[in-house]
Each structure stands twice: as C-alpha cells, then as structure tokens.
Design a protein around this motif. Sequence first.
Motif, PDB file in Angstrom:
ATOM      1  N   GLN A 217       0.826  -1.203   0.000  1.00  0.00           N
ATOM      2  CA  GLN A 217       0.000   0.000   0.000  1.00  0.00           C
ATOM      3  C   GLN A 217       0.865   1.259   0.000  1.00  0.00           C
ATOM      4  OE1 GLN A 217      -2.736   0.131   3.244  1.00  0.00           O
ATOM      5  NE2 GLN A 217      -3.806   1.962   2.502  1.00  0.00           N
ATOM      6  N   GLN A 218       1.941   1.221   0.763  1.00  0.00           N
ATOM      7  CA  GLN A 218       2.854   2.359   0.795  1.00  0.00           C
ATOM      8  C   GLN A 218       3.550   2.554  -0.548  1.00  0.00           C
ATOM      9  OE1 GLN A 218       6.520   2.092   3.209  1.00  0.00           O
ATOM     10  NE2 GLN A 218       5.802   3.931   4.245  1.00  0.00           N
ATOM     11  N   LEU A 219       3.944   1.451  -1.178  1.00  0.00           N
ATOM     12  CA  LEU A 219       4.576   1.536  -2.494  1.00  0.00           C
ATOM     13  C   LEU A 219       3.622   2.113  -3.526  1.00  0.00           C
ATOM     14  CD1 LEU A 219       7.023   0.881  -4.289  1.00  0.00           C
ATOM     15  CD2 LEU A 219       6.083  -1.406  -4.595  1.00  0.00           C
ATOM     16  N   SER A 220       2.354   1.709  -3.452  1.00  0.00           N
ATOM     17  CA  SER A 220       1.360   2.237  -4.386  1.00  0.00           C
ATOM     18  C   SER A 220       1.124   3.729  -4.155  1.00  0.00           C
ATOM     19  CB  SER A 220       0.048   1.465  -4.240  1.00  0.00           C
ATOM     20  OG  SER A 220      -0.946   1.987  -5.096  1.00  0.00           O
ATOM     21  N   ALA A 221       1.115   4.150  -2.891  1.00  0.00           N
ATOM     22  CA  ALA A 221       0.935   5.574  -2.591  1.00  0.00           C
ATOM     23  C   ALA A 221       2.120   6.401  -3.091  1.00  0.00           C
ATOM     24  CB  ALA A 221       0.742   5.761  -1.089  1.00  0.00           C
ATOM     25  N   ASP A 222       3.331   5.872  -2.920  1.00  0.00           N
ATOM     26  CA  ASP A 222       4.512   6.587  -3.415  1.00  0.00           C
ATOM     27  C   ASP A 222       4.501   6.684  -4.935  1.00  0.00           C
ATOM     28  OD1 ASP A 222       5.363   6.881  -0.831  1.00  0.00           O
ATOM     29  OD2 ASP A 222       6.731   5.171  -0.883  1.00  0.00           O
ATOM     30  N   GLN A 223       4.030   5.642  -5.595  1.00  0.00           N
ATOM     31  CA  GLN A 223       3.975   5.664  -7.056  1.00  0.00           C
ATOM     32  C   GLN A 223       2.955   6.689  -7.544  1.00  0.00           C
ATOM     33  OE1 GLN A 223       5.982   4.153  -9.095  1.00  0.00           O
ATOM     34  NE2 GLN A 223       4.986   4.973 -10.921  1.00  0.00           N
ATOM     35  N   ARG A 224       1.832   6.793  -6.852  1.00  0.00           N
ATOM     36  CA  ARG A 224       0.842   7.807  -7.231  1.00  0.00           C
ATOM     37  C   ARG A 224       1.393   9.203  -7.012  1.00  0.00           C
ATOM     38  NH1 ARG A 224      -2.711   4.239  -4.490  1.00  0.00           N
ATOM     39  NH2 ARG A 224      -2.648   5.615  -2.668  1.00  0.00           N
ATOM     40  N   ARG A 225       2.151   9.374  -5.946  1.00  0.00           N
ATOM     41  CA  ARG A 225       2.740  10.693  -5.693  1.00  0.00           C
ATOM     42  C   ARG A 225       3.798  11.026  -6.736  1.00  0.00           C
ATOM     43  NH1 ARG A 225       3.041  14.036  -1.168  1.00  0.00           N
ATOM     44  NH2 ARG A 225       3.758  16.059  -1.961  1.00  0.00           N
ATOM     45  N   ARG A 226       4.529  10.013  -7.198  1.00  0.00           N
ATOM     46  CA  ARG A 226       5.561  10.257  -8.192  1.00  0.00           C
ATOM     47  C   ARG A 226       4.964  10.617  -9.557  1.00  0.00           C
ATOM     48  NH1 ARG A 226       7.414   8.422 -12.426  1.00  0.00           N
ATOM     49  NH2 ARG A 226       9.531   8.923 -13.088  1.00  0.00           N
ATOM     50  N   ASN A 227       3.726  10.191  -9.808  1.00  0.00           N
ATOM     51  CA  ASN A 227       3.093  10.522 -11.079  1.00  0.00           C
ATOM     52  C   ASN A 227       2.935  12.022 -11.273  1.00  0.00           C
ATOM     53  OD1 ASN A 227       2.865   7.827 -11.781  1.00  0.00           O
ATOM     54  ND2 ASN A 227       0.811   7.626 -10.929  1.00  0.00           N
ATOM     55  N   GLU A 228       3.081  12.787 -10.196  1.00  0.00           N
ATOM     56  CA  GLU A 228       3.011  14.245 -10.309  1.00  0.00           C
ATOM     57  C   GLU A 228       4.135  14.783 -11.181  1.00  0.00           C
ATOM     58  OE1 GLU A 228       2.662  18.143  -7.333  1.00  0.00           O
ATOM     59  OE2 GLU A 228       3.023  16.125  -6.530  1.00  0.00           O
ATOM     60  N   VAL A 229       5.291  14.123 -11.120  1.00  0.00           N
ATOM     61  CA  VAL A 229       6.411  14.559 -11.962  1.00  0.00           C
ATOM     62  C   VAL A 229       6.088  14.334 -13.434  1.00  0.00           C
ATOM     63  CG1 VAL A 229       8.867  14.253 -12.422  1.00  0.00           C
ATOM     64  CG2 VAL A 229       8.004  14.065 -10.091  1.00  0.00           C
TER      65      VAL A 229
END
Length: 267
Positions: free
Chosen positions: A172-184
């Motif tokens: 779940q944490q990995l998925s949240a970090d990936q969604r946050r990285r999509n901002e770039v």
Amino acid sequence: VRRQLDYLQRNLEAIDALIADGASLSALRKHWWQKLLACSELHRQQTILLNSKTRSIPDRLVNLVQRQVRPIVRGKARSAVEFGAKISISVSNGFAFLHRLSWDAYNEGEDLIAQAEKYKQDNGCYPERICADRIYINAKNRHYCTKNGIRLSGKRLGRPPKDPEINAAHKQQLSADQRRRNEVEGVFGSGKRKYSLKLIMARLAHGAATSISMSFLVMCAEKILRLLRLFFVLFLACLCRLLRLHTSPAKAWTITDERWSDWPVTA
C-alpha cells in the motif's frame, strides 16, 4: 554514403588548396566558420562509422546549426531515439524545479544526492521521503537515504515479510509513493502541452536553455497565482459570512438553536 563523403572530401581539399595559395578565412562570418568546422568534423565521424561498421560514436553531430544536439536512445515504442536537451527536475509542494540540463545522455540516478543536498540547503533539513523512478533506486542512493533518515520509495531489498499484514502495508505504501511520483510525469506532460516545452525553436544552446528555464519559471508563477486566487476567494467568503452574521445576529442565533434541537437525545 561513401560517394557523398568523397564529394565532401573534395570540397574540403579545395578549401585547403585556396588557403595554401594565400586565401584567408578571417573574412568569414562566425556562423559560416562554425559550419565549416562542423562539416569537417562530420566528415571525420561518418568516415569512421563507414569503415568500422559501427553505428555509434562519441559526440555525434546530427545538425550543422544545432551542433549541441546529440541523439539520445530512449527505447520507447513511439520513438527509439530522441533529440534535444535532457533535463532533471524535482517537484516539492506542487512546485517544479529545474536542477540539471544537459545535451548529452547521462544516468539520471546520479542526480538524487545533489537534489537532496539542494533541498537541505534551501529548507534547512532533508526531505522526509523521496518518490523516485526505478533508475534512482540503486545501492549508493539507498545508503545515502538511510544514512540521512530519508525514506526512498521502491521495493525493499531481501525477501518479503511473512506477515501478510506487514506485506500488505508495504504494498500500500509503495502504491501511494507511485501515485505521488506521477506528479512529476504530469509536470512533463503539462509543460509540453501548455508551456511549449515541446516547441523549443531556439537554435543556440544558451537560447534553448533560457527557453526551457523560462517555461518552468512561468509554471511556478502560475501555480502561485492560482494559490493567491484561491486565498482571495476564501478570504471574500469568510468576510461575507462575518458581515452576514453581524447584520442579522437574531437569525444566526435562531439557526444555532435549530441545529441544537435537531440532535438526538439519548438516555
């Protein structure tokens, strides 16, 4: 290709013969002088590529005018090779910052430490977490982030934990970090679509770098403008509410009494 190289070699030899007879190239304009040097270098590179049966050479020229442009192999389905500047950016609190601009291909994983140190220099502390692509997650960057108390996104080393709850939390944490990285990726997309990063028309290296930097500057300026507009709207809404309460206090008290009367009563 060999025939065209022979034609170019003949022309270069004719220019050398004119120079040997006393002709001077000092009367040439700067851009013609640079093009002549580029033609000589292009002949050298293409001759090496033809005779060595290879397809790559360091600092390969692809344009006589934009001599700083290099082919960058990306391996994408739409375009395997791209031409232009390669940039490295970071996004903090919704603002995009340009850190590195290079016309040569380089490994992006080398930029993480420099960007973290720049963040500490600007804010006085290291970031709590860094959401980066897979190419940034190497042993050197992992050791640096662990040493400075930074949580680096990505899969953890070693076998997954046997506890299913811990394993689910990590996923779940990995998925949240990936969604946050999509901002770039969104910054790159909006920059190409709205801020003309896809249409850099400057020919010189300094002009192209200035155009790219100005695009990110305008991007941050519009972000600040949107925040100011939102603050102004909220301020007006609060001001109108206060004026309404001040002009009709009895009505406001009646509404408050009705809200209290609507609550359920429990014994």
